[in-house]
Design an enzyme around this catalytic site. Structure first.
Site, PDB file in Angstrom:
ATOM      1  N   ASP A   1       0.819  -1.207   0.000  1.00 15.46           N
ATOM      2  CA  ASP A   1       0.000   0.000   0.000  1.00 15.46           C
ATOM      3  C   ASP A   1       0.852   1.255   0.000  1.00 15.46           C
ATOM      4  OD1 ASP A   1       0.634  -0.973   2.650  1.00 15.46           O
ATOM      5  OD2 ASP A   1      -0.592   0.653   3.457  1.00 15.46           O
TER       6      ASP A   1
ATOM      7  N   GLU B   1      -0.152  -1.217   5.765  1.00 14.48           N
ATOM      8  CA  GLU B   1       0.866  -0.714   6.689  1.00 14.48           C
ATOM      9  C   GLU B   1       0.660   0.760   6.995  1.00 14.48           C
ATOM     10  OE1 GLU B   1       4.734   1.226   7.798  1.00 14.48           O
ATOM     11  OE2 GLU B   1       3.445   1.566   6.059  1.00 14.48           O
TER      12      GLU B   1
END
Length: 476
Positions: A115, A180
Protein backbone atom coordinates in the site's frame (compact mmCIF):
# COMPACT_ATOMS: atom_id res chain seq x y z
CA UNK A 1 47.08 27.03 48.25
CA UNK A 2 50.05 25.28 46.66
CA UNK A 3 48.78 21.94 47.91
CA UNK A 4 45.36 22.68 46.45
CA UNK A 5 46.85 23.56 43.06
CA UNK A 6 48.87 20.37 43.09
CA UNK A 7 45.72 18.34 43.80
CA UNK A 8 43.85 20.12 41.01
CA UNK A 9 46.70 19.46 38.58
CA UNK A 10 46.73 15.80 39.60
CA UNK A 11 42.95 15.57 39.12
CA UNK A 12 43.27 17.09 35.64
CA UNK A 13 46.01 14.63 34.72
CA UNK A 14 43.95 11.70 35.96
CA UNK A 15 40.93 12.94 33.97
CA UNK A 16 43.02 13.31 30.82
CA UNK A 17 44.46 9.86 31.34
CA UNK A 18 40.95 8.37 31.66
CA UNK A 19 39.74 10.20 28.56
CA UNK A 20 42.73 9.05 26.52
CA UNK A 21 42.46 5.49 27.79
CA UNK A 22 38.81 5.23 26.72
CA UNK A 23 39.65 6.81 23.35
CA UNK A 24 42.66 4.63 22.59
CA UNK A 25 40.98 1.41 23.70
CA UNK A 26 37.88 1.83 21.55
CA UNK A 27 37.09 -1.41 19.73
CA UNK A 28 38.37 -1.45 16.17
CA UNK A 29 35.79 -0.63 13.55
CA UNK A 30 34.29 -3.76 12.00
CA UNK A 31 35.29 -3.89 8.33
CA UNK A 32 34.05 -7.31 7.26
CA UNK A 33 32.52 -7.29 3.78
CA UNK A 34 30.26 -9.99 2.38
CA UNK A 35 30.33 -11.14 -1.22
CA UNK A 36 27.18 -10.20 -3.10
CA UNK A 37 26.07 -12.50 -5.93
CA UNK A 38 26.77 -11.47 -9.53
CA UNK A 39 23.39 -11.37 -11.28
CA UNK A 40 24.47 -10.06 -14.67
CA UNK A 41 23.81 -13.41 -16.34
CA UNK A 42 20.47 -13.93 -14.64
CA UNK A 43 18.71 -10.59 -15.01
CA UNK A 44 18.25 -7.82 -17.54
CA UNK A 45 18.66 -4.67 -15.43
CA UNK A 46 16.65 -2.48 -17.81
CA UNK A 47 13.78 -4.97 -17.75
CA UNK A 48 14.04 -5.14 -13.97
CA UNK A 49 13.73 -1.35 -13.69
CA UNK A 50 10.78 -1.35 -16.08
CA UNK A 51 8.99 -3.95 -13.92
CA UNK A 52 9.39 -1.64 -10.92
CA UNK A 53 7.93 1.23 -12.95
CA UNK A 54 4.98 -0.97 -13.92
CA UNK A 55 4.38 -1.83 -10.25
CA UNK A 56 4.14 1.89 -9.44
CA UNK A 57 1.28 2.28 -11.92
CA UNK A 58 -1.07 0.38 -9.62
CA UNK A 59 -2.63 2.93 -7.18
CA UNK A 60 -2.68 0.53 -4.23
CA UNK A 61 -4.46 2.86 -1.83
CA UNK A 62 -6.57 1.48 1.04
CA UNK A 63 -9.79 2.43 -0.76
CA UNK A 64 -8.79 0.92 -4.13
CA UNK A 65 -9.34 -2.86 -3.84
CA UNK A 66 -9.26 -3.36 -7.62
CA UNK A 67 -5.73 -1.96 -7.69
CA UNK A 68 -4.56 -4.72 -5.34
CA UNK A 69 -6.25 -7.37 -7.47
CA UNK A 70 -4.54 -6.01 -10.56
CA UNK A 71 -1.22 -5.76 -8.77
CA UNK A 72 -1.40 -9.39 -7.65
CA UNK A 73 -2.08 -10.48 -11.23
CA UNK A 74 0.91 -8.45 -12.37
CA UNK A 75 3.15 -10.16 -9.77
CA UNK A 76 2.03 -13.63 -10.89
CA UNK A 77 2.69 -12.73 -14.52
CA UNK A 78 6.10 -11.10 -14.04
CA UNK A 79 7.53 -13.53 -11.47
CA UNK A 80 6.42 -16.93 -12.80
CA UNK A 81 9.12 -19.08 -11.17
CA UNK A 82 8.45 -17.48 -7.79
CA UNK A 83 4.76 -18.32 -8.02
CA UNK A 84 5.44 -21.85 -9.26
CA UNK A 85 7.94 -22.63 -6.50
CA UNK A 86 6.89 -20.70 -3.40
CA UNK A 87 3.60 -21.25 -1.61
CA UNK A 88 1.42 -18.14 -1.31
CA UNK A 89 -1.18 -17.62 1.41
CA UNK A 90 -3.43 -14.55 1.12
CA UNK A 91 -4.66 -12.55 4.09
CA UNK A 92 -7.17 -10.23 2.50
CA UNK A 93 -4.99 -8.30 0.05
CA UNK A 94 -1.81 -9.19 2.00
CA UNK A 95 0.42 -11.98 0.69
CA UNK A 96 2.58 -14.41 2.67
CA UNK A 97 5.10 -16.41 0.60
CA UNK A 98 7.11 -19.41 1.84
CA UNK A 99 10.25 -20.74 0.15
CA UNK A 100 11.14 -24.17 1.50
CA UNK A 101 14.92 -24.65 1.50
CA UNK A 102 14.79 -28.29 2.64
CA UNK A 103 17.43 -27.34 5.24
CA UNK A 104 16.97 -27.67 8.98
CA UNK A 105 17.79 -24.18 10.24
CA UNK A 106 15.79 -21.20 11.53
CA UNK A 107 13.99 -19.30 8.75
CA UNK A 108 14.26 -15.67 7.73
CA UNK A 109 11.33 -13.28 7.29
CA UNK A 110 11.52 -10.36 4.85
CA UNK A 111 8.83 -7.69 5.06
CA UNK A 112 7.56 -5.02 2.68
CA UNK A 113 4.17 -3.43 2.04
CA UNK A 114 2.09 -2.98 -1.07
CA UNK A 115 0.00 0.00 0.00
CA UNK A 116 0.95 3.62 -0.58
CA UNK A 117 -0.19 6.93 0.86
CA UNK A 118 -2.54 9.25 -1.03
CA UNK A 119 -1.27 12.13 -3.15
CA UNK A 120 -2.53 15.53 -2.04
CA UNK A 121 -1.16 17.79 -4.82
CA UNK A 122 -0.44 15.79 -7.99
CA UNK A 123 0.12 19.01 -9.93
CA UNK A 124 3.31 19.58 -7.90
CA UNK A 125 4.88 16.36 -9.15
CA UNK A 126 7.46 16.42 -11.91
CA UNK A 127 5.78 13.31 -13.34
CA UNK A 128 2.26 12.05 -12.53
CA UNK A 129 2.47 10.07 -9.27
CA UNK A 130 1.02 6.85 -10.68
CA UNK A 131 2.56 7.00 -14.16
CA UNK A 132 5.65 4.96 -13.25
CA UNK A 133 8.02 7.06 -15.35
CA UNK A 134 11.61 5.94 -15.94
CA UNK A 135 14.22 8.42 -17.11
CA UNK A 136 18.00 8.27 -17.28
CA UNK A 137 18.44 8.74 -13.53
CA UNK A 138 15.29 7.79 -11.60
CA UNK A 139 12.18 5.66 -11.38
CA UNK A 140 9.39 8.08 -10.46
CA UNK A 141 6.13 7.29 -8.69
CA UNK A 142 4.27 6.95 -5.43
CA UNK A 143 5.66 3.89 -3.65
CA UNK A 144 9.10 3.93 -5.29
CA UNK A 145 10.68 4.42 -1.85
CA UNK A 146 7.79 3.52 0.42
CA UNK A 147 7.72 0.58 -0.13
CA UNK A 148 7.28 -1.06 -3.53
CA UNK A 149 10.97 -0.57 -4.23
CA UNK A 150 11.82 -3.05 -1.47
CA UNK A 151 8.93 -5.39 -2.33
CA UNK A 152 9.88 -5.64 -5.98
CA UNK A 153 13.61 -5.98 -5.23
CA UNK A 154 12.86 -8.92 -2.91
CA UNK A 155 10.82 -10.63 -5.62
CA UNK A 156 13.48 -9.89 -8.26
CA UNK A 157 16.05 -11.51 -5.97
CA UNK A 158 13.84 -14.56 -5.52
CA UNK A 159 13.21 -14.92 -9.25
CA UNK A 160 16.90 -14.48 -10.09
CA UNK A 161 17.97 -17.20 -7.66
CA UNK A 162 15.37 -19.58 -9.07
CA UNK A 163 16.56 -18.86 -12.63
CA UNK A 164 20.09 -19.83 -11.65
CA UNK A 165 18.95 -22.94 -9.78
CA UNK A 166 19.96 -21.64 -6.36
CA UNK A 167 18.04 -22.12 -3.12
CA UNK A 168 18.24 -20.19 0.12
CA UNK A 169 20.41 -21.39 2.97
CA UNK A 170 17.33 -21.62 5.22
CA UNK A 171 13.60 -21.26 4.66
CA UNK A 172 12.53 -17.77 3.62
CA UNK A 173 9.16 -16.18 4.28
CA UNK A 174 8.06 -13.00 2.49
CA UNK A 175 5.23 -11.01 4.09
CA UNK A 176 3.78 -8.21 1.97
CA UNK A 177 1.13 -6.29 3.89
CA UNK A 178 -1.61 -4.21 2.30
CA UNK A 179 -2.44 -1.71 5.08
CA UNK A 180 0.87 -0.71 6.69
CA UNK A 181 0.15 2.98 6.16
CA UNK A 182 -2.98 2.75 8.33
CA UNK A 183 -1.59 0.50 11.05
CA UNK A 184 -1.32 -2.99 9.55
CA UNK A 185 -4.20 -4.42 11.58
CA UNK A 186 -5.71 -6.46 8.71
CA UNK A 187 -2.44 -7.41 7.05
CA UNK A 188 0.75 -7.66 9.11
CA UNK A 189 -1.07 -8.24 12.39
CA UNK A 190 -2.99 -11.22 10.99
CA UNK A 191 0.00 -12.70 9.17
CA UNK A 192 2.10 -12.42 12.34
CA UNK A 193 -0.63 -14.13 14.36
CA UNK A 194 -0.79 -16.99 11.86
CA UNK A 195 3.00 -17.44 11.86
CA UNK A 196 2.94 -17.54 15.65
CA UNK A 197 0.22 -20.21 15.57
CA UNK A 198 2.54 -22.33 13.41
CA UNK A 199 5.17 -22.15 16.15
CA UNK A 200 7.69 -20.36 13.95
CA UNK A 201 10.70 -18.45 15.28
CA UNK A 202 12.87 -16.48 12.90
CA UNK A 203 16.63 -16.03 12.93
CA UNK A 204 16.08 -12.65 11.26
CA UNK A 205 13.22 -10.30 10.47
CA UNK A 206 14.01 -7.41 8.11
CA UNK A 207 11.67 -4.55 7.20
CA UNK A 208 11.97 -1.08 5.71
CA UNK A 209 13.41 1.67 7.88
CA UNK A 210 16.93 3.05 7.92
CA UNK A 211 18.95 3.59 4.75
CA UNK A 212 22.29 4.89 3.53
CA UNK A 213 22.72 8.64 3.97
CA UNK A 214 25.61 11.06 3.52
CA UNK A 215 28.20 10.62 6.24
CA UNK A 216 27.89 14.28 7.19
CA UNK A 217 24.70 13.24 8.98
CA UNK A 218 26.95 11.87 11.74
CA UNK A 219 30.13 13.82 11.06
CA UNK A 220 31.70 11.15 8.82
CA UNK A 221 33.48 11.44 5.50
CA UNK A 222 31.87 8.21 4.23
CA UNK A 223 28.20 7.32 3.76
CA UNK A 224 26.50 5.81 6.79
CA UNK A 225 24.06 2.89 6.67
CA UNK A 226 21.54 3.30 9.46
CA UNK A 227 20.28 -0.10 10.59
CA UNK A 228 17.12 0.26 12.66
CA UNK A 229 17.21 -1.81 15.85
CA UNK A 230 14.03 -0.29 17.31
CA UNK A 231 11.17 2.00 16.36
CA UNK A 232 9.29 4.63 18.27
CA UNK A 233 5.76 4.18 19.51
CA UNK A 234 2.73 6.06 18.23
CA UNK A 235 -0.07 7.77 20.11
CA UNK A 236 -2.59 10.43 19.15
CA UNK A 237 -4.57 12.36 21.75
CA UNK A 238 -7.23 15.05 21.62
CA UNK A 239 -7.12 17.94 24.07
CA UNK A 240 -10.41 19.70 24.68
CA UNK A 241 -11.21 22.89 26.54
CA UNK A 242 -14.71 24.04 27.45
CA UNK A 243 -16.11 27.48 28.31
CA UNK A 244 -19.36 29.40 28.32
CA UNK A 245 -20.35 30.44 24.81
CA UNK A 246 -21.28 34.07 24.24
CA UNK A 247 -20.84 37.23 22.23
CA UNK A 248 -17.31 38.18 21.24
CA UNK A 249 -17.93 41.81 22.25
CA UNK A 250 -17.76 40.91 25.94
CA UNK A 251 -15.16 38.17 26.27
CA UNK A 252 -14.37 36.72 29.68
CA UNK A 253 -10.85 36.65 31.07
CA UNK A 254 -10.34 33.10 29.80
CA UNK A 255 -11.81 31.36 26.77
CA UNK A 256 -11.84 27.81 25.44
CA UNK A 257 -9.43 28.75 22.67
CA UNK A 258 -7.16 30.62 25.07
CA UNK A 259 -7.07 27.73 27.53
CA UNK A 260 -6.32 25.28 24.75
CA UNK A 261 -3.56 27.48 23.33
CA UNK A 262 -2.02 27.81 26.80
CA UNK A 263 -2.06 24.02 27.21
CA UNK A 264 -0.32 23.43 23.88
CA UNK A 265 2.20 26.16 24.65
CA UNK A 266 2.97 24.56 28.02
CA UNK A 267 3.62 21.17 26.43
CA UNK A 268 5.85 22.68 23.76
CA UNK A 269 7.85 24.59 26.35
CA UNK A 270 8.20 21.50 28.55
CA UNK A 271 9.13 18.65 26.18
CA UNK A 272 9.70 15.15 27.42
CA UNK A 273 13.23 14.58 28.79
CA UNK A 274 16.05 14.02 26.31
CA UNK A 275 18.64 11.32 26.77
CA UNK A 276 21.03 9.13 24.84
CA UNK A 277 18.87 6.04 25.13
CA UNK A 278 19.93 2.56 23.98
CA UNK A 279 19.71 2.79 20.15
CA UNK A 280 21.01 6.35 19.87
CA UNK A 281 23.86 5.73 22.28
CA UNK A 282 24.80 2.57 20.36
CA UNK A 283 24.72 4.54 17.10
CA UNK A 284 27.21 7.10 18.43
CA UNK A 285 29.42 4.39 19.92
CA UNK A 286 29.43 2.50 16.61
CA UNK A 287 30.57 5.49 14.54
CA UNK A 288 33.14 6.67 17.11
CA UNK A 289 36.09 4.66 15.68
CA UNK A 290 35.52 6.33 12.28
CA UNK A 291 35.70 9.90 13.66
CA UNK A 292 38.65 12.32 13.78
CA UNK A 293 40.55 12.18 17.06
CA UNK A 294 38.74 14.99 18.93
CA UNK A 295 35.28 13.70 18.04
CA UNK A 296 36.40 10.17 18.82
CA UNK A 297 37.53 11.31 22.26
CA UNK A 298 34.14 12.90 22.93
CA UNK A 299 32.14 9.87 21.76
CA UNK A 300 34.39 7.45 23.63
CA UNK A 301 33.61 9.31 26.86
CA UNK A 302 29.86 9.81 26.80
CA UNK A 303 29.85 9.37 30.58
CA UNK A 304 31.32 12.89 30.68
CA UNK A 305 30.20 14.53 27.43
CA UNK A 306 26.59 13.29 27.18
CA UNK A 307 25.08 16.70 28.15
CA UNK A 308 27.14 18.38 25.43
CA UNK A 309 26.09 15.83 22.80
CA UNK A 310 22.43 16.05 23.83
CA UNK A 311 22.43 19.86 23.51
CA UNK A 312 23.95 19.58 20.05
CA UNK A 313 21.49 16.94 18.85
CA UNK A 314 18.51 18.84 20.25
CA UNK A 315 19.25 21.65 17.82
CA UNK A 316 17.88 19.86 14.74
CA UNK A 317 14.41 18.26 14.40
CA UNK A 318 15.77 15.10 12.78
CA UNK A 319 18.26 14.45 15.59
CA UNK A 320 16.09 15.81 18.41
CA UNK A 321 13.62 13.06 17.54
CA UNK A 322 16.32 10.46 18.34
CA UNK A 323 16.53 11.69 21.94
CA UNK A 324 13.01 11.95 23.28
CA UNK A 325 9.30 11.45 22.86
CA UNK A 326 8.14 14.16 20.47
CA UNK A 327 4.85 15.99 20.14
CA UNK A 328 3.32 17.60 17.06
CA UNK A 329 0.00 19.51 17.10
CA UNK A 330 -1.63 18.48 13.83
CA UNK A 331 -5.32 19.46 13.95
CA UNK A 332 -7.26 22.33 15.56
CA UNK A 333 -11.02 22.86 15.80
CA UNK A 334 -13.05 25.65 17.42
CA UNK A 335 -15.80 28.12 16.72
CA UNK A 336 -18.70 28.48 14.31
CA UNK A 337 -18.65 32.23 13.60
CA UNK A 338 -16.18 35.08 13.95
CA UNK A 339 -18.25 36.96 16.57
CA UNK A 340 -19.28 33.97 18.70
CA UNK A 341 -17.21 32.62 21.61
CA UNK A 342 -16.98 28.86 21.14
CA UNK A 343 -18.16 26.49 23.84
CA UNK A 344 -15.38 24.02 23.02
CA UNK A 345 -11.97 24.06 21.41
CA UNK A 346 -10.00 20.94 20.58
CA UNK A 347 -6.55 20.04 19.30
CA UNK A 348 -5.14 16.77 18.01
CA UNK A 349 -1.58 16.02 19.09
CA UNK A 350 0.55 13.26 17.60
CA UNK A 351 3.23 11.75 19.85
CA UNK A 352 6.12 9.50 18.82
CA UNK A 353 7.19 7.59 21.91
CA UNK A 354 10.87 6.96 22.58
CA UNK A 355 12.07 3.68 24.15
CA UNK A 356 11.38 3.84 27.88
CA UNK A 357 8.12 5.72 27.38
CA UNK A 358 4.75 3.96 27.17
CA UNK A 359 1.27 5.12 26.28
CA UNK A 360 0.31 4.81 29.95
CA UNK A 361 3.28 6.85 31.18
CA UNK A 362 2.65 9.53 28.55
CA UNK A 363 -1.02 9.79 29.43
CA UNK A 364 -0.15 10.06 33.13
CA UNK A 365 2.28 12.87 32.30
CA UNK A 366 -0.34 14.76 30.28
CA UNK A 367 -2.96 14.50 32.98
CA UNK A 368 -0.49 15.77 35.57
CA UNK A 369 0.97 18.54 33.40
CA UNK A 370 -2.35 19.99 32.20
CA UNK A 371 -5.04 21.73 34.27
CA UNK A 372 -8.31 19.98 35.08
CA UNK A 373 -10.06 22.24 32.57
CA UNK A 374 -8.32 20.35 29.72
CA UNK A 375 -9.57 16.86 28.97
CA UNK A 376 -7.27 14.28 27.38
CA UNK A 377 -8.69 11.54 25.13
CA UNK A 378 -6.82 8.95 23.07
CA UNK A 379 -7.84 8.92 19.42
CA UNK A 380 -7.53 6.48 16.54
CA UNK A 381 -7.00 2.74 16.30
CA UNK A 382 -3.35 3.16 15.34
CA UNK A 383 -1.62 3.07 18.74
CA UNK A 384 1.61 1.37 19.74
CA UNK A 385 4.25 1.41 22.43
CA UNK A 386 7.90 1.62 21.35
CA UNK A 387 9.26 -1.65 20.04
CA UNK A 388 11.74 -3.73 22.01
CA UNK A 389 15.35 -2.89 21.19
CA UNK A 390 17.14 -5.61 19.25
CA UNK A 391 20.17 -6.79 21.16
CA UNK A 392 23.50 -6.10 19.49
CA UNK A 393 26.25 -6.98 18.90
CA UNK A 394 24.97 -10.18 17.34
CA UNK A 395 25.95 -12.51 14.53
CA UNK A 396 22.82 -11.46 12.63
CA UNK A 397 23.62 -7.76 12.85
CA UNK A 398 27.19 -8.49 11.77
CA UNK A 399 25.91 -10.39 8.72
CA UNK A 400 23.57 -7.56 7.70
CA UNK A 401 26.37 -5.04 8.21
CA UNK A 402 28.77 -7.07 6.05
CA UNK A 403 26.16 -7.17 3.26
CA UNK A 404 25.63 -3.41 3.53
CA UNK A 405 29.38 -2.76 3.35
CA UNK A 406 29.48 -4.76 0.09
CA UNK A 407 27.28 -2.14 -1.60
CA UNK A 408 29.12 0.32 -3.87
CA UNK A 409 28.97 3.11 -1.27
CA UNK A 410 31.00 0.99 1.21
CA UNK A 411 29.19 2.65 4.12
CA UNK A 412 29.94 2.79 7.80
CA UNK A 413 27.17 0.75 9.44
CA UNK A 414 25.47 2.02 12.60
CA UNK A 415 22.45 0.93 14.66
CA UNK A 416 19.61 3.41 14.69
CA UNK A 417 16.29 4.33 16.31
CA UNK A 418 13.62 4.55 13.61
CA UNK A 419 11.48 7.58 14.44
CA UNK A 420 8.57 6.40 12.27
CA UNK A 421 6.56 3.18 12.39
CA UNK A 422 6.65 -0.04 10.33
CA UNK A 423 4.88 -3.37 10.08
CA UNK A 424 7.86 -4.92 11.93
CA UNK A 425 6.31 -4.06 15.29
CA UNK A 426 3.62 -6.71 14.69
CA UNK A 427 6.26 -9.44 14.31
CA UNK A 428 8.38 -8.61 17.37
CA UNK A 429 7.33 -11.73 19.29
CA UNK A 430 8.63 -13.97 16.48
CA UNK A 431 12.32 -13.11 16.75
CA UNK A 432 14.82 -11.34 18.95
CA UNK A 433 16.67 -10.13 15.83
CA UNK A 434 14.37 -7.59 14.16
CA UNK A 435 15.94 -4.95 11.92
CA UNK A 436 14.72 -2.09 9.75
CA UNK A 437 16.88 -1.25 6.73
CA UNK A 438 16.47 -0.49 3.03
CA UNK A 439 19.65 -1.06 0.98
CA UNK A 440 19.36 2.23 -0.88
CA UNK A 441 21.54 5.36 -0.81
CA UNK A 442 19.75 8.69 -0.64
CA UNK A 443 20.56 12.34 -0.07
CA UNK A 444 19.18 14.36 2.84
CA UNK A 445 16.79 16.15 0.46
CA UNK A 446 15.30 12.79 -0.56
CA UNK A 447 13.85 12.23 2.92
CA UNK A 448 11.09 14.75 2.21
CA UNK A 449 9.97 12.56 -0.70
CA UNK A 450 8.65 9.90 1.70
CA UNK A 451 4.91 10.71 1.79
CA UNK A 452 5.80 13.92 -0.10
CA UNK A 453 6.01 15.17 -3.66
CA UNK A 454 8.14 13.60 -6.41
CA UNK A 455 8.85 10.26 -4.77
CA UNK A 456 11.57 8.52 -6.76
CA UNK A 457 14.22 5.81 -6.56
CA UNK A 458 17.67 6.30 -8.13
CA UNK A 459 17.77 3.94 -11.10
CA UNK A 460 21.36 2.84 -10.48
CA UNK A 461 20.49 1.85 -6.90
CA UNK A 462 17.85 -0.71 -7.79
CA UNK A 463 20.08 -3.57 -9.05
CA UNK A 464 22.21 -3.22 -5.92
CA UNK A 465 19.09 -3.57 -3.77
CA UNK A 466 18.33 -6.83 -5.57
CA UNK A 467 21.88 -8.12 -5.01
CA UNK A 468 21.64 -7.28 -1.31
CA UNK A 469 18.49 -9.38 -0.90
CA UNK A 470 19.96 -12.30 -2.85
CA UNK A 471 23.00 -12.23 -0.58
CA UNK A 472 20.73 -12.18 2.45
CA UNK A 473 18.75 -15.20 1.27
CA UNK A 474 21.83 -17.24 0.42
CA UNK A 475 23.61 -16.64 3.73
CA UNK A 476 22.86 -17.87 7.20
Amino acid sequence: MKRLLQLLALAVLILLAVLLYHTLTLPQADSRVAELPDLTQAVDEDAMVERLAMALRFPTLPDQPDAFVGFHGFLRDRFPLTHQTLSVKPFGHSLLYHWDSQNDCPPQLLLAHQDVVPVSSPEKWQHPPFAGVVDGDFVWGRGALDDKGSLMAILEATEALLKTGQTPACDVYLAFGHDEEIGGREGAMKMAAWLKQQGLRFALILDEGGMMLPGSTLGLDRPVALMGIAEKGYMTVELQAEAEPGHSSRPPQTTAIGDLAAAINHLQNHPRPASLSGPTRKMLEQVAPHQPFVKRLVLANLWLFEPLIVRQLEGKPETNALLRTTMAPTLLSAGVKENVLPATASATLNFRLAPGETRDSLRAYLEKALPDSISVTSRGAFLSDPSPVTGIPSATFDRLAALARALPEQPVVAPYLLIAGTDARHYQSLSDQVFRFMPVSLGQDDLARFHGHNERLPREQYPHMVRFYTGLMLGR
